[in-house]
Scaffold this motif. Sequence first.
Motif, PDB file in Angstrom:
ATOM      1  N   GLU A   1       0.844  -1.194   0.000  1.00  0.00           N
ATOM      2  CA  GLU A   1       0.000   0.000   0.000  1.00  0.00           C
ATOM      3  C   GLU A   1       0.878   1.242   0.000  1.00  0.00           C
ATOM      4  O   GLU A   1       1.907   1.294   0.681  1.00  0.00           O
ATOM      5  N   ILE A   2       0.441   2.250  -0.759  1.00  0.00           N
ATOM      6  CA  ILE A   2       1.148   3.523  -0.812  1.00  0.00           C
ATOM      7  C   ILE A   2       0.195   4.621  -0.354  1.00  0.00           C
ATOM      8  O   ILE A   2      -0.923   4.716  -0.861  1.00  0.00           O
ATOM      9  N   THR A   3       0.650   5.421   0.574  1.00  0.00           N
ATOM     10  CA  THR A   3      -0.109   6.598   0.994  1.00  0.00           C
ATOM     11  C   THR A   3       0.733   7.837   0.699  1.00  0.00           C
ATOM     12  O   THR A   3       1.877   7.927   1.170  1.00  0.00           O
ATOM     13  N   VAL A   4       0.188   8.742  -0.108  1.00  0.00           N
ATOM     14  CA  VAL A   4       0.857  10.006  -0.396  1.00  0.00           C
ATOM     15  C   VAL A   4       0.221  11.054   0.507  1.00  0.00           C
ATOM     16  O   VAL A   4      -0.921  11.466   0.302  1.00  0.00           O
ATOM     17  N   HIS A   5       0.960  11.493   1.524  1.00  0.00           N
ATOM     18  CA  HIS A   5       0.394  12.374   2.544  1.00  0.00           C
ATOM     19  C   HIS A   5       0.333  13.826   2.079  1.00  0.00           C
ATOM     20  O   HIS A   5      -0.719  14.466   2.161  1.00  0.00           O
ATOM     21  N   ASN A   6       1.446  14.336   1.607  1.00  0.00           N
ATOM     22  CA  ASN A   6       1.500  15.739   1.194  1.00  0.00           C
ATOM     23  C   ASN A   6       2.719  15.981   0.313  1.00  0.00           C
ATOM     24  O   ASN A   6       3.557  15.077   0.131  1.00  0.00           O
ATOM     25  N   VAL A   7       2.826  17.192  -0.212  1.00  0.00           N
ATOM     26  CA  VAL A   7       3.961  17.569  -1.054  1.00  0.00           C
ATOM     27  C   VAL A   7       4.344  19.012  -0.731  1.00  0.00           C
ATOM     28  O   VAL A   7       3.484  19.845  -0.439  1.00  0.00           O
ATOM     29  N   ARG A   8       5.638  19.294  -0.781  1.00  0.00           N
ATOM     30  CA  ARG A   8       6.123  20.647  -0.514  1.00  0.00           C
ATOM     31  C   ARG A   8       7.161  21.042  -1.566  1.00  0.00           C
ATOM     32  O   ARG A   8       7.776  20.173  -2.217  1.00  0.00           O
ATOM     33  N   LEU A   9       7.385  22.344  -1.718  1.00  0.00           N
ATOM     34  CA  LEU A   9       8.379  22.871  -2.636  1.00  0.00           C
ATOM     35  C   LEU A   9       9.672  23.185  -1.889  1.00  0.00           C
ATOM     36  O   LEU A   9       9.637  23.679  -0.757  1.00  0.00           O
ATOM     37  N   VAL A  10      10.790  22.877  -2.547  1.00  0.00           N
ATOM     38  CA  VAL A  10      12.099  23.146  -1.956  1.00  0.00           C
ATOM     39  C   VAL A  10      12.982  23.801  -3.018  1.00  0.00           C
ATOM     40  O   VAL A  10      13.085  23.298  -4.144  1.00  0.00           O
ATOM     41  N   ASP A  11      13.624  24.928  -2.653  1.00  0.00           N
ATOM     42  CA  ASP A  11      14.468  25.637  -3.604  1.00  0.00           C
ATOM     43  C   ASP A  11      15.812  24.960  -3.838  1.00  0.00           C
ATOM     44  O   ASP A  11      16.423  25.120  -4.901  1.00  0.00           O
ATOM     45  N   LYS A  12      16.259  24.207  -2.851  1.00  0.00           N
ATOM     46  CA  LYS A  12      17.570  23.560  -2.953  1.00  0.00           C
ATOM     47  C   LYS A  12      17.580  22.321  -2.076  1.00  0.00           C
ATOM     48  O   LYS A  12      17.012  22.306  -0.981  1.00  0.00           O
ATOM     49  N   VAL A  13      18.241  21.265  -2.564  1.00  0.00           N
ATOM     50  CA  VAL A  13      18.420  20.046  -1.772  1.00  0.00           C
ATOM     51  C   VAL A  13      19.925  19.863  -1.582  1.00  0.00           C
ATOM     52  O   VAL A  13      20.649  19.550  -2.527  1.00  0.00           O
ATOM     53  N   GLY A  14      20.375  20.084  -0.365  1.00  0.00           N
ATOM     54  CA  GLY A  14      21.813  20.077  -0.131  1.00  0.00           C
ATOM     55  C   GLY A  14      22.455  21.236  -0.869  1.00  0.00           C
ATOM     56  O   GLY A  14      22.038  22.385  -0.722  1.00  0.00           O
ATOM     57  N   ASP A  15      23.420  20.922  -1.713  1.00  0.00           N
ATOM     58  CA  ASP A  15      24.075  21.935  -2.541  1.00  0.00           C
ATOM     59  C   ASP A  15      23.511  21.956  -3.958  1.00  0.00           C
ATOM     60  O   ASP A  15      24.063  22.643  -4.826  1.00  0.00           O
TER      61      ASP A  15
ATOM     62  N   LYS B   1       7.033  15.054 -18.064  1.00  0.00           N
ATOM     63  CA  LYS B   1       7.288  14.014 -17.066  1.00  0.00           C
ATOM     64  C   LYS B   1       8.633  14.225 -16.383  1.00  0.00           C
ATOM     65  O   LYS B   1       9.634  14.533 -17.022  1.00  0.00           O
ATOM     66  N   SER B   2       8.631  14.027 -15.075  1.00  0.00           N
ATOM     67  CA  SER B   2       9.862  14.056 -14.281  1.00  0.00           C
ATOM     68  C   SER B   2       9.941  12.778 -13.471  1.00  0.00           C
ATOM     69  O   SER B   2       8.993  12.419 -12.760  1.00  0.00           O
ATOM     70  N   GLY B   3      11.044  12.062 -13.580  1.00  0.00           N
ATOM     71  CA  GLY B   3      11.225  10.834 -12.825  1.00  0.00           C
ATOM     72  C   GLY B   3      11.716  11.113 -11.414  1.00  0.00           C
ATOM     73  O   GLY B   3      12.306  12.167 -11.133  1.00  0.00           O
ATOM     74  N   SER B   4      11.461  10.173 -10.512  1.00  0.00           N
ATOM     75  CA  SER B   4      11.874  10.349  -9.123  1.00  0.00           C
ATOM     76  C   SER B   4      13.395  10.345  -9.020  1.00  0.00           C
ATOM     77  O   SER B   4      14.093   9.621  -9.730  1.00  0.00           O
ATOM     78  N   LEU B   5      13.916  11.188  -8.104  1.00  0.00           N
ATOM     79  CA  LEU B   5      15.354  11.357  -7.897  1.00  0.00           C
ATOM     80  C   LEU B   5      15.770  10.783  -6.547  1.00  0.00           C
ATOM     81  O   LEU B   5      14.969  10.717  -5.610  1.00  0.00           O
ATOM     82  N   ILE B   6      17.010  10.369  -6.461  1.00  0.00           N
ATOM     83  CA  ILE B   6      17.548   9.855  -5.208  1.00  0.00           C
ATOM     84  C   ILE B   6      18.708  10.735  -4.776  1.00  0.00           C
ATOM     85  O   ILE B   6      19.757  10.777  -5.431  1.00  0.00           O
ATOM     86  N   LEU B   7      18.511  11.469  -3.700  1.00  0.00           N
ATOM     87  CA  LEU B   7      19.558  12.291  -3.102  1.00  0.00           C
ATOM     88  C   LEU B   7      19.602  12.000  -1.611  1.00  0.00           C
ATOM     89  O   LEU B   7      18.562  11.879  -0.958  1.00  0.00           O
ATOM     90  N   GLU B   8      20.786  11.876  -1.064  1.00  0.00           N
ATOM     91  CA  GLU B   8      20.942  11.523   0.344  1.00  0.00           C
ATOM     92  C   GLU B   8      20.423  12.610   1.276  1.00  0.00           C
ATOM     93  O   GLU B   8      20.189  12.352   2.458  1.00  0.00           O
ATOM     94  N   GLU B   9      20.254  13.820   0.752  1.00  0.00           N
ATOM     95  CA  GLU B   9      19.827  14.922   1.597  1.00  0.00           C
ATOM     96  C   GLU B   9      18.361  14.848   2.012  1.00  0.00           C
ATOM     97  O   GLU B   9      17.916  15.619   2.870  1.00  0.00           O
ATOM     98  N   ILE B  10      17.597  13.953   1.420  1.00  0.00           N
ATOM     99  CA  ILE B  10      16.204  13.767   1.824  1.00  0.00           C
ATOM    100  C   ILE B  10      16.062  12.406   2.503  1.00  0.00           C
ATOM    101  O   ILE B  10      16.991  11.580   2.498  1.00  0.00           O
ATOM    102  N   ASN B  11      14.899  12.171   3.084  1.00  0.00           N
ATOM    103  CA  ASN B  11      14.646  10.916   3.790  1.00  0.00           C
ATOM    104  C   ASN B  11      14.234   9.836   2.781  1.00  0.00           C
ATOM    105  O   ASN B  11      13.055   9.516   2.613  1.00  0.00           O
ATOM    106  N   VAL B  12      15.230   9.301   2.118  1.00  0.00           N
ATOM    107  CA  VAL B  12      14.988   8.323   1.060  1.00  0.00           C
ATOM    108  C   VAL B  12      14.547   6.984   1.655  1.00  0.00           C
ATOM    109  O   VAL B  12      15.099   6.531   2.672  1.00  0.00           O
ATOM    110  N   ILE B  13      13.581   6.343   1.007  1.00  0.00           N
ATOM    111  CA  ILE B  13      13.173   4.988   1.397  1.00  0.00           C
ATOM    112  C   ILE B  13      13.997   4.011   0.562  1.00  0.00           C
ATOM    113  O   ILE B  13      13.723   3.767  -0.618  1.00  0.00           O
ATOM    114  N   ASP B  14      15.031   3.470   1.162  1.00  0.00           N
ATOM    115  CA  ASP B  14      15.895   2.550   0.419  1.00  0.00           C
ATOM    116  C   ASP B  14      16.128   1.228   1.152  1.00  0.00           C
ATOM    117  O   ASP B  14      16.852   0.363   0.671  1.00  0.00           O
TER     118      ASP B  14
END
Length: 205
Positions: free
Chosen positions: A90-104, A144-157
């Motif tokens: 099951e997938i629950t999408v709770h919310n979405v926010r805008l971020v100007d920068k992720v890390g550097d 279309k934009s594909g999902s990105l993986i950056l360590e600066e966010i709480n990645v589910i890995d």
Amino acid sequence: MKRFLFLVSILVLSVVVGCSNGDTNDVPGNQEQEKSGTENIEVNNEQIEDEDISNENADNKESSGNGKAEDATLKLGETGFMKSPIGEYEITVHNVRLVDKVGDYPPLTDSFFVFNVSITNIGDNTISGSDVVISDLFNEEDRKSGSLILEEINVIDEDIEPGETVEGEILFDQSFSDSYSLIFGYAIITSNELTWNFSFDEIDK
């Protein structure tokens, strides 16, 4: 003359008897053919009815089965069920926010979109978090934009065990638009497709 009339009488009698025998032979034959045709129709009707019942039972079995995966259109905060070669979850999408920068890293388009999601493994096998979060974000112009993986966010890995729920974030680099669609299972024939539609006003800025 008498002999001639006698022969004519015999000839006429033979013809009459022959015709009578022909009529007698035709009637039973026709009745048997009609009876056989009726039986065939009844048998065919029974076969059709049996096939209809079998098909109906098959449909009922499929549609009444627990956890049947179907394509679905959802809203933010709602939960969808995925079934794919990865597993059942099951997938629950709770919310979405805008971020100007992720890390550097700055976005290549207008902004980063960060989705807060939770994944629950409802199958019998362990699933990989990095596999289940693969998704696509479409804007109003179908860019279309594909999902990105950056360590600066709480990645589910991490691996997700049966019955376990994990929370994390999914990152996209996307341009501004009035509306968006977040899709899991996009263009994957071995999986169902879940779509979360939302407007720009629903985004946390």
